[in-house]
Design an enzyme around this catalytic site. Structure first.
Site, PDB file in Angstrom:
ATOM      1  N   ARG A 232      97.509  -3.252 -86.515  1.00 14.64           N
ATOM      2  CA  ARG A 232      96.374  -2.364 -86.290  1.00 14.64           C
ATOM      3  C   ARG A 232      95.106  -3.142 -86.633  1.00 14.64           C
ATOM      4  O   ARG A 232      95.111  -4.013 -87.524  1.00 14.64           O
ATOM      5  CB  ARG A 232      96.464  -1.102 -87.165  1.00 14.64           C
ATOM      6  CG  ARG A 232      97.529  -0.106 -86.737  1.00 14.64           C
ATOM      7  CD  ARG A 232      97.168   0.562 -85.414  1.00 14.64           C
ATOM      8  NE  ARG A 232      98.091   1.642 -85.064  1.00 14.64           N
ATOM      9  CZ  ARG A 232      99.177   1.483 -84.316  1.00 14.64           C
ATOM     10  NH1 ARG A 232      99.481   0.262 -83.859  1.00 14.64           N
ATOM     11  NH2 ARG A 232      99.952   2.509 -84.015  1.00 14.64           N
ATOM     12  N   GLU A 260      87.728  -0.407 -82.455  1.00 15.20           N
ATOM     13  CA  GLU A 260      88.543  -0.354 -81.248  1.00 15.20           C
ATOM     14  C   GLU A 260      88.302   0.967 -80.526  1.00 15.20           C
ATOM     15  O   GLU A 260      88.352   2.018 -81.169  1.00 15.20           O
ATOM     16  CB  GLU A 260      90.020  -0.488 -81.616  1.00 15.20           C
ATOM     17  CG  GLU A 260      90.938  -0.620 -80.419  1.00 15.20           C
ATOM     18  CD  GLU A 260      92.396  -0.817 -80.811  1.00 15.20           C
ATOM     19  OE1 GLU A 260      93.216   0.023 -80.392  1.00 15.20           O
ATOM     20  OE2 GLU A 260      92.691  -1.788 -81.543  1.00 15.20           O
ATOM     21  N   HIS A 279      94.947  -3.790 -76.802  1.00 13.89           N
ATOM     22  CA  HIS A 279      95.940  -2.913 -77.434  1.00 13.89           C
ATOM     23  C   HIS A 279      96.991  -2.453 -76.421  1.00 13.89           C
ATOM     24  O   HIS A 279      97.151  -1.260 -76.155  1.00 13.89           O
ATOM     25  CB  HIS A 279      95.261  -1.709 -78.093  1.00 13.89           C
ATOM     26  CG  HIS A 279      96.146  -1.067 -79.149  1.00 13.89           C
ATOM     27  ND1 HIS A 279      95.647  -0.289 -80.159  1.00 13.89           N
ATOM     28  CD2 HIS A 279      97.501  -1.087 -79.344  1.00 13.89           C
ATOM     29  CE1 HIS A 279      96.635   0.151 -80.931  1.00 13.89           C
ATOM     30  NE2 HIS A 279      97.772  -0.332 -80.450  1.00 13.89           N
TER      31      HIS A 279
END
Length: 316
Positions: A232, A260, A279
């Site tokens: 993450r 993000e 991602h």
């Protein structure tokens, strides 16, 4: 009151679900849109929509007075945890172990190889019609440190096996022994980082891992080392990473960032030696078949009153 199951996909697309007529379950489809498919108070099994924000994922939870299971379609649960306090005791939160290991491990390896072998440089050279030959680093004979040795970390090691790495070192929250060798605890990182040519992050995001790869972590990495993050974004301190990459001391390959999505104009986009993917570790063609199998199995067990798989938290 009915026994509703909220699914982010049409129930007809999932083979092996318990039949509504015999199981007592009613399937409702909700993909995170503004309108709920039914009264949340009637939901007994909530499958969290995939690739939504935490605000969307947790929005129905305060009204889910009857829910017994919250099932994510992600390996991580950090986007759902903020809403658990609204639930009654005894609700089981299950993650998607078994769904994303192959895809995420593939990407971890792809990012590692692309960064080491200079693929972004070649793509840019092709665009400019420049022949950029020379010697480039190989994965062979490198020492690789996997930080976060759960099922995804183990899948990454599976895929490293044919590449003749000099050494693969495993790190997790606590030490243990495996058939492949020891797993070291986070506390040993200061001694392990200086020996690694490649550091791959595959940890969950929680209080112990947020900012784990901060200034001291990055400073401990050897000159020329590569950091790969498929965990993450907040596991890495972006400011500290920028300082190290802009100096040219280390390089990085990131499937996740903090913030993000990475906004336009952010310096990370153009930091030297940084490769970014948006991602996509788990969002591949492998996702739907594996997610469907997980849900069919979980709901079959739920309807039969059997123990569920992948229970990571039970609310108190």
């Amino acid at each position: 009151m009915t026994s509703d199951v909220w699914l982010p996909f049409p129930a007809a697309d999932i083979n092996g679900l318990p039949a509504p007529g015999t199981s007592g379950l009613n399937y409702r489809e909700w993909d995170g849109g503004p309108d709920f498919p039914a009264d949340p108070a009637d939901c007994v099994f909530y499958v969290v929509p995939y690739m939504t924000t935490s605000a969307i994922a947790t929005r129905p939870l305060p009204a889910m007075a009857s829910v017994g299971v919250v099932q994510t379609l992600t390996a991580g649960i950090d986007h759902v945890e903020p809403g658990l306090a609204a639930l009654r005791p005894g609700v089981r939160l299950c993650n998607a172990k078994g769904v994303h290991e192959a895809s995420t491990a593939e990407l971890a390896l792809a990012l590692t190889l692309a960064s080491l072998r200079g693929i972004p440089r070649f793509v840019d050279g092709q665009r400019r019609e420049e022949w950029r030959s020379g010697f480039y680093p190989a994965l062979a004979d490198k020492s690789v440190l996997i930080v976060g040795y759960g099922s995804i970390g183990a899948a990454i090691e599976d895929r490293l096996a044919p590449f003749e790495c000099a050494r693969v070192v495993r790190v997790a929250r606590s030490s243990r022994d495996t058939a492949r060798g020891p797993v070291h605890a986070f506390g040993e990182l200061p001694a392990l980082l200086p020996e690694a040519d490649v550091v791959i992050l595959s940890t969950p995001l929680n209080a112990s891992t947020q900012g784990l790869a901060g200034a001291s972590f990055l400073a401990a990495m050897k000159d020329g080392a590569l950091l790969v993050n498929v965990a993450r974004g907040p596991v890495v301190d972006t400011k500290a990473l920028l300082a190290e990459t802009e100096s040219g001391r280390i390089t990085a390959a990131l499937d996740v960032t903090d913030p993000e999505p990475l906004p336009q104009g952010h310096p990370l986009w153009h930091a030297p030696g940084v490769l970014i993917s948006p991602h996509v570790g788990g969002s591949t063609s492998a996702f739907l078949p594996r997610a469907h199998r997980l849900l069919a199995g979980q709901l079959t067990r739920f309807a039969a009153g059997e123990s569920l798989q992948n229970v990571v938290i039970t609310t108190t």
